[in-house]
Scaffold this motif. Sequence first.
Motif, PDB file in Angstrom:
ATOM      1  N   MET A 235      49.099  38.709  49.592  1.00  0.00           N
ATOM      2  CA  MET A 235      48.245  38.129  50.235  1.00  0.00           C
ATOM      3  C   MET A 235      46.845  38.473  49.517  1.00  0.00           C
ATOM      4  SD  MET A 235      48.847  39.753  53.928  1.00  0.00           S
ATOM      5  CE  MET A 235      50.490  39.955  55.015  1.00  0.00           C
ATOM      6  N   SER A 236      46.797  39.428  48.929  1.00  0.00           N
ATOM      7  CA  SER A 236      45.513  39.686  48.201  1.00  0.00           C
ATOM      8  C   SER A 236      45.210  38.590  46.981  1.00  0.00           C
ATOM      9  CB  SER A 236      45.243  41.157  47.642  1.00  0.00           C
ATOM     10  OG  SER A 236      46.141  41.424  46.850  1.00  0.00           O
ATOM     11  N   ILE A 237      46.218  38.228  46.290  1.00  0.00           N
ATOM     12  CA  ILE A 237      46.121  37.221  45.346  1.00  0.00           C
ATOM     13  C   ILE A 237      45.865  35.932  45.938  1.00  0.00           C
ATOM     14  CG2 ILE A 237      47.436  36.067  43.551  1.00  0.00           C
ATOM     15  CD1 ILE A 237      49.015  38.652  43.058  1.00  0.00           C
TER      16      ILE A 237
ATOM     17  N   GLN B 195      52.426  38.890  37.566  1.00  0.00           N
ATOM     18  CA  GLN B 195      51.127  39.312  38.226  1.00  0.00           C
ATOM     19  C   GLN B 195      51.612  39.686  39.544  1.00  0.00           C
ATOM     20  OE1 GLN B 195      48.557  35.961  39.172  1.00  0.00           O
ATOM     21  NE2 GLN B 195      46.863  37.119  39.823  1.00  0.00           N
TER      22      GLN B 195
ATOM     23  N   THR C 282      50.782  43.733  40.283  1.00  0.00           N
ATOM     24  CA  THR C 282      49.688  44.123  41.430  1.00  0.00           C
ATOM     25  C   THR C 282      50.541  44.644  42.523  1.00  0.00           C
ATOM     26  OG1 THR C 282      48.633  42.102  40.925  1.00  0.00           O
ATOM     27  CG2 THR C 282      48.013  42.895  42.983  1.00  0.00           C
TER      28      THR C 282
ATOM     29  N   TYR D 242      35.107  40.265  45.147  1.00  0.00           N
ATOM     30  CA  TYR D 242      36.535  39.711  45.173  1.00  0.00           C
ATOM     31  C   TYR D 242      36.470  38.374  46.035  1.00  0.00           C
ATOM     32  CZ  TYR D 242      41.003  38.998  47.828  1.00  0.00           C
ATOM     33  OH  TYR D 242      42.066  38.280  48.440  1.00  0.00           O
TER      34      TYR D 242
ATOM     35  N   VAL E 185      42.809  49.630  51.696  1.00  0.00           N
ATOM     36  CA  VAL E 185      41.864  49.323  50.836  1.00  0.00           C
ATOM     37  C   VAL E 185      41.029  48.335  51.561  1.00  0.00           C
ATOM     38  CG1 VAL E 185      42.934  49.908  48.861  1.00  0.00           C
ATOM     39  CG2 VAL E 185      43.419  47.437  49.906  1.00  0.00           C
ATOM     40  N   PRO E 186      39.681  47.771  51.140  1.00  0.00           N
ATOM     41  CA  PRO E 186      39.015  47.067  51.881  1.00  0.00           C
ATOM     42  C   PRO E 186      39.068  45.542  51.583  1.00  0.00           C
ATOM     43  CG  PRO E 186      37.535  48.157  50.365  1.00  0.00           C
ATOM     44  CD  PRO E 186      38.966  48.630  50.249  1.00  0.00           C
ATOM     45  N   LEU E 187      39.875  44.923  50.741  1.00  0.00           N
ATOM     46  CA  LEU E 187      39.853  44.029  50.345  1.00  0.00           C
ATOM     47  C   LEU E 187      39.570  42.666  50.976  1.00  0.00           C
ATOM     48  CD1 LEU E 187      42.510  43.541  47.283  1.00  0.00           C
ATOM     49  CD2 LEU E 187      40.239  43.419  47.138  1.00  0.00           C
ATOM     50  N   LEU E 188      40.524  42.720  52.118  1.00  0.00           N
ATOM     51  CA  LEU E 188      40.714  41.529  53.063  1.00  0.00           C
ATOM     52  C   LEU E 188      39.853  41.805  54.506  1.00  0.00           C
ATOM     53  CD1 LEU E 188      44.023  39.973  52.973  1.00  0.00           C
ATOM     54  CD2 LEU E 188      42.138  39.610  51.453  1.00  0.00           C
TER      55      LEU E 188
ATOM     56  N   TYR F 269      38.389  47.632  45.343  1.00  0.00           N
ATOM     57  CA  TYR F 269      37.212  48.027  45.831  1.00  0.00           C
ATOM     58  C   TYR F 269      36.170  47.303  45.281  1.00  0.00           C
ATOM     59  CZ  TYR F 269      39.692  52.001  48.019  1.00  0.00           C
ATOM     60  OH  TYR F 269      40.442  52.435  48.869  1.00  0.00           O
TER      61      TYR F 269
ATOM     62  N   GLY G  68      37.984  36.705  43.193  1.00  0.00           N
ATOM     63  CA  GLY G  68      39.564  36.992  43.429  1.00  0.00           C
ATOM     64  C   GLY G  68      39.841  38.182  42.844  1.00  0.00           C
TER      65      GLY G  68
ATOM     66  N   ALA H 121      44.540  34.853  48.896  1.00  0.00           N
ATOM     67  CA  ALA H 121      43.275  34.879  49.551  1.00  0.00           C
ATOM     68  C   ALA H 121      42.217  35.027  48.766  1.00  0.00           C
ATOM     69  CB  ALA H 121      43.160  36.058  50.447  1.00  0.00           C
ATOM     70  N   GLY H 122      42.165  35.754  47.412  1.00  0.00           N
ATOM     71  CA  GLY H 122      41.057  35.654  46.384  1.00  0.00           C
ATOM     72  C   GLY H 122      41.136  34.217  45.534  1.00  0.00           C
ATOM     73  N   ASN H 123      41.892  33.285  45.709  1.00  0.00           N
ATOM     74  CA  ASN H 123      42.180  32.151  44.684  1.00  0.00           C
ATOM     75  C   ASN H 123      41.500  30.832  45.580  1.00  0.00           C
ATOM     76  OD1 ASN H 123      42.959  33.526  42.642  1.00  0.00           O
ATOM     77  ND2 ASN H 123      45.162  33.103  42.952  1.00  0.00           N
TER      78      ASN H 123
ATOM     79  N   GLU I 100      52.821  46.911  42.167  1.00  0.00           N
ATOM     80  CA  GLU I 100      52.742  48.306  41.323  1.00  0.00           C
ATOM     81  C   GLU I 100      51.494  49.073  41.967  1.00  0.00           C
ATOM     82  OE1 GLU I 100      55.156  50.042  39.946  1.00  0.00           O
ATOM     83  OE2 GLU I 100      53.864  51.717  39.250  1.00  0.00           O
ATOM     84  N   SER I 101      50.477  48.188  41.652  1.00  0.00           N
ATOM     85  CA  SER I 101      49.296  49.249  42.170  1.00  0.00           C
ATOM     86  C   SER I 101      48.977  49.482  43.393  1.00  0.00           C
ATOM     87  CB  SER I 101      48.098  48.535  41.490  1.00  0.00           C
ATOM     88  OG  SER I 101      47.941  48.287  40.163  1.00  0.00           O
ATOM     89  N   PHE I 102      49.361  48.450  44.263  1.00  0.00           N
ATOM     90  CA  PHE I 102      49.451  48.674  45.891  1.00  0.00           C
ATOM     91  C   PHE I 102      50.427  49.669  46.157  1.00  0.00           C
ATOM     92  CE2 PHE I 102      47.332  44.539  46.032  1.00  0.00           C
ATOM     93  CZ  PHE I 102      46.283  45.068  46.701  1.00  0.00           C
TER      94      PHE I 102
END
Lengths: 166, 316
Positions: B310-312, B29, B33, A64, B48-51, A60, A68, B314-316, B35-37
């Motif tokens: 995807m979230s890893i 990693q 990650t 990000y 979640v709002p990440l993407l 959240y 990232g 897309a954030g790099n 595991e948290s999702f």
Amino acid sequence: MKKLPDAEALLPGLAAELGARVSPATAMIGLYTGGAWLAERLHALLGLKQPLGLMDIAFYRDDYAKEGLKHDPKRTRIPFEVEGRDLLLVDDVLYTGRTVRAAMNELFDYGRPRSIALVVLADRGGRQLPICAQHCGAQVEVPEGMRLRLKRAADGRLSLELERAA
Amino acid sequence: MQRNPQLNASGELQHLLSIEGLPREILLQILDTAESFAGVTEREVKKVPLLRGKSVFNLFFEASTRTRTTFEIAAKRLSADVINLNIAVSSQSKGESLLDTVANLSAMQADLFVVRHASSGAPYLIARHVKPHEHVINAGDGRHAHPTQGLLDLYTIRHYKQDFSRLTVAIVGDLLHSRVARSLIHGLTTLGVPEVRAIGPQTLLPAGVESLGVRVFHDMRSGLRDCDVVVMLRLQSERMNGALLPSAQEFFKHYGLTAEKLALARPDAIVMHPGPMNRGVEIDSSVADGPHSVILPQVTFGIAVRMAVMSIVAGN
């Protein structure tokens, strides 16, 4: 520079202040990592009936797009019903307010709490969002370029420390 | 030295093309990650709002239901917008080249391409040509790799067995045509699994499979002995007509997983299968639906693993 307050010495006062407002239905959530340590201690001191919730706001965060995903997000675990609950949200240091904003957004994906009060060990000012703590152990001045962090020693003792901001 | 095409200059994951060549830290990693999702996918609001505001294009040049659907669910749970393209019936059949297709989608402001293609290496080609802010995830290319399936297999194994360092894992059946097997073998050896076994007839094991660090068994009974994890592969029935195999019945007799053969593995062994499975060809129904089977949990874990990937990237 003024000496940093002793984290251990702040705990009893903070717990006493919270003791006056909790009921058996009150639940507590600590924010990883420092806030979780603090919450574990306060939760025990208050003898809360509801199990402790732990939250990682990595999914959240508002940076990000720039930063990232951080490397080791912990799993959020909220072992009680959030809907209609009075919540104590616990973090170690209050600064910009962005972490608390993210935490509230995550919380509302679990339900609609009746109230949220923010509990912090130290407030270092510098808010960028309209957020304030209802319960605060100490106001701390932090020199520019430095970060205030809670540390936990091997024996479990908590302390506040300054380090250079990355 | 040539840079790993999956990593950016800082060594972070920019595209996911293959498990091969990924360092242990990045595999862990992704699993951590995920595991948290997995926590997110158990909530009432599984989002979640990440993407938010990002566009994910599912480019499937080859048919798939499970993989495409789980990628779509994963992207939606990250709040991305998902566009599914079934290219088999689209522009490519009108003669457009792969890179032209991608360039057009890029002009529609794509952020992430999830690519499945019958040709090995197609996702690499795309990754070499996309813009710096665009990312590519390989959802299966030819016989080469299927990294998210390999990762969800690793996630499943860790979920049930915790520690990789004392496991014996058997991969059984048609390894020759399996991109899943290759990805999984690389992942298992990178994470320190001491014994990986390949069980199958000579004709269905890739030449030189031993060089990947596996022990080869042609006799299933001796191969299954004391295994902690048994991964069954789909017998690709389209290969049945060639000279590789006499018949499905014959295959089942020697390499089909039955309760009787499974009893040779450890009592707490888990049975996995990437799907789609052929009951009565590589696996008996009583095993597929039995207490050792974790085949359906694999599908659920696949969503969290794909959210993590995807979230890893897309954030790099």
